[in-house]
Design a protein around this motif. Structure first.
Motif, PDB file in Angstrom:
ATOM      1  N   ILE A 375       0.856  -1.186   0.000  1.00 50.57           N
ATOM      2  CA  ILE A 375       0.000   0.000   0.000  1.00 50.57           C
ATOM      3  C   ILE A 375       0.890   1.234   0.000  1.00 50.57           C
ATOM      4  N   GLN A 377       2.049   5.321  -0.265  1.00 49.58           N
ATOM      5  CA  GLN A 377       1.710   6.496   0.530  1.00 49.58           C
ATOM      6  C   GLN A 377       0.521   7.252  -0.063  1.00 49.58           C
ATOM      7  N   GLU A 378       0.492   7.400  -1.363  1.00 48.58           N
ATOM      8  CA  GLU A 378      -0.632   8.022  -2.061  1.00 48.58           C
ATOM      9  C   GLU A 378      -1.116   7.072  -3.145  1.00 48.58           C
ATOM     10  N   VAL A 379      -2.428   6.971  -3.284  1.00 45.86           N
ATOM     11  CA  VAL A 379      -3.019   6.097  -4.287  1.00 45.86           C
ATOM     12  C   VAL A 379      -3.281   6.917  -5.542  1.00 45.86           C
ATOM     13  N   TRP A 384      -6.614   3.497  -8.125  1.00 47.64           N
ATOM     14  CA  TRP A 384      -7.987   3.501  -7.629  1.00 47.64           C
ATOM     15  C   TRP A 384      -8.919   2.827  -8.631  1.00 47.64           C
ATOM     16  N   ARG A 428      -7.681   4.335   0.743  1.00 45.91           N
ATOM     17  CA  ARG A 428      -6.670   3.514   1.409  1.00 45.91           C
ATOM     18  C   ARG A 428      -7.326   2.456   2.285  1.00 45.91           C
ATOM     19  N   PRO A 448       0.962   4.144   6.645  1.00 48.41           N
ATOM     20  CA  PRO A 448      -0.411   3.610   6.684  1.00 48.41           C
ATOM     21  C   PRO A 448      -1.367   4.407   7.563  1.00 48.41           C
TER      22      PRO A 448
END
Length: 505
Positions: A375, A377-379, A384, A428, A448
């Motif tokens: 995962i 830090q930024e998606v 998405w 997230r 996270p």
């Protein structure tokens, strides 16, 4: 710089995709200085900030103080794209620009190497530009996400010199307490403004909750007392009705029959029924009163990552090498051996290469996709879309488990399903939940706890502590790191070279 008195007057707002109001009949005031906004993901914090800066318009009600003559800036959470006005800010010769560049440690070449900047560096640049514009109204959405303590102090120093009407969405208690003269607490179904920072507001909230709990207890006690009286009265009236019956009277007992006829004629048999009805009405009112005083403290249940320890000797062997991080900067790593039960915390200042290291490890893994969770830090928008497509394919049981995790992490799953683009924190959480549907041997997470409130962080912390496999976690939350890891990979940058050292506790 001027400030404005910003007032929400009976404001409601709903998105076109849902009939449910995100904000309902809200009346609040934002004055000069900083007002904090806190609450779980999806409760409406960002919606309020966008309404306050004119990006969104109320569905009902109005906002005074925000007009065509007002300047307003909303500084979003995401830092994927280069902010507008970047070059104007860097090339400006005014003192304000120079002061902010110095305060925040912003360098002239950042736009050219934007893709290689850490998220913390991007956030500092984004915030600096917003302050340089000197808007009358400035809304910042999680300005200290991704920041180490040093960079957080830089942001705090810069925000202290802002003299307009500031709105600060954050889970950073130290920042909120240092800056805010009032704090807006946003919960599902409840929005309350309290004086002071978040710590003072939480203490006041505890006092208010204790008072509401006491009021509820008194109301329930009075309801139960009257309910018992009603039951007793009903029993008495039932006995009386039996005594007014001629069924068991001897047919020759005319005196007894006459008394019953007289009681019926004078209406004495109806007096008791009226008393019962009045007491029933009072009982119903007391029940409604008790229910109106009931409140439910938020409770977050836990969940579990069901893992499977890798059966080989090691998960990965990463050879020593130099990794480029853009022009004149690189990351040097020694040989890294990741064992099946390793619990590794990655630390270092912003820009030292932590996220770069995680991406490099992922590229070197030989594990199948279903055997690890990563995962970032930024998606990104692409990630998405991929996750959303995966969610749509889930069976009913798997989707139920996913949405249960989202709920336990403090967001409302039904509302998220109706939202075309959830907030970064909600995305997230959905990806965290998708990870539960795997049986991984390795979990890797970059910051996270960003976008999460304290109960949600505790829930995630408990889940990871029970995970039976290897974990690699990047975090500036020392409490989180210390509980979950016993190996530290620390990155320290000197003269453009970041070097990794290993420490085992």
């Amino acid at each position: 710089m001027a400030s404005v008195n910003l007032r929400f007057i009976d404001v409601s707002f709903s998105y076109n995709t849902t009939s449910e109001n995100i904000v309902s009949a809200l009346s609040i005031h934002f004055g000069r200085g900083w007002t904090g906004i806190v609450g779980p993901n999806g409760a409406g914090k960002t919606t309020i900030a966008r309404l306050a800066t004119g990006i969104l318009l109320p569905t009902r009600g109005n906002i005074s103080g925000l007009n065509s003559l007002s300047s307003a800036v909303y500084c979003e959470q995401g830092v994927e794209d280069l902010p507008g006005h970047a070059h104007d800010f860097l090339n400006s010769a005014d003192n304000r620009s120079g002061e902010l560049r110095s305060l925040l440690g912003i360098q002239y070449d950042w736009p050219e190497r934007w893709s290689s900047l850490s998220h913390g560096e991007r956030k500092r640049f984004q915030t600096g530009i917003s302050l340089w514009l000197e808007p009358e109204i400035l809304a910042l959405d999680e300005p200290t996400n991704h920041l180490d303590s040093f960079a957080g102090d830089l942001i705090l120093g810069a925000l202290k010199i802002y003299k307009g009407t500031g709105i600060l969405i954050s889970h950073d208690r130290e920042l909120l307490d240092s800056l805010c003269s009032s704090t807006l607490f946003v919960r599902p179904g409840s929005i309350v403004m309290r004086p002071g920072g978040v710590t003072a507001g939480l203490e006041q909230e505890k006092i208010e909750e204790k008072g509401r709990a006491h009021e509820h207890e008194l109301a329930v006690s009075e309801f139960m007392r009257v309910k018992r009286s009603l039951q007793s009265l009903k029993q008495k009236e039932s006995n009386k009705r039996g005594s007014l019956s001629k069924k068991n009277i001897d047919r020759h007992d005319h005196d007894a029959k006459g008394k019953i006829d007289l009681a019926r004629l004078t209406g004495k048999d109806k007096i008791g029924a009226r008393k019962v009805k009045l007491l029933e009405n009072r009982t119903d009112l007391l029940k409604e009163n008790a229910e109106s005083k009931y409140f439910k403290r938020r409770r977050v249940d836990g969940f579990t990552y069901t893992g499977e320890k890798f059966r080989g000797d090691r998960i990965a062997l990463i050879p020593s090498m130099r990794i480029s991080m853009g022009e004149s900067r690189c990351l040097e790593i020694p040989e890294l051996n990741i064992l099946p039960a390793d619990r590794i915390g990655v630390t270092g200042n912003n820009g030292a290469g932590k996220s770069t290291l995680l991406r490099h490890i992922r590229s070197m893994l030989k594990l199948p996709e279903e055997k690890f969770i990563c995962i970032n830090q930024e998606v990104t928008g692409e990630e998405w879309l991929s996750a959303n497509a995966e969610i749509k394919k889930l069976s009913g049981i798997d989707k139920g488990e996913l949405l249960s995790v989202v709920h336990r992490l403090g967001s409302e799953p039904e509302r998220i399903l109706e939202t075309p683009m959830p907030s970064p924190g909600e995305i997230r959480k959905l990806i965290l939940g998708l990870g539960l549907l795997k049986i991984p041997s390795l979990i890797m997470m970059d910051e996270p706890t960003n976008h999460m409130d304290m109960p949600s962080i505790q829930c995630l912390e408990d889940a990871l502590s029970e995970f039976d496999g290897a974990v690699i976690i990047i975090s500036h939350d020392w409490r989180f790191i210390n509980r979950l890891t016993d190996i530290e990979w620390h990155l320290k940058e000197e003269k453009g070279v970041s070097r990794l050292s290993v420490k085992i506790s």
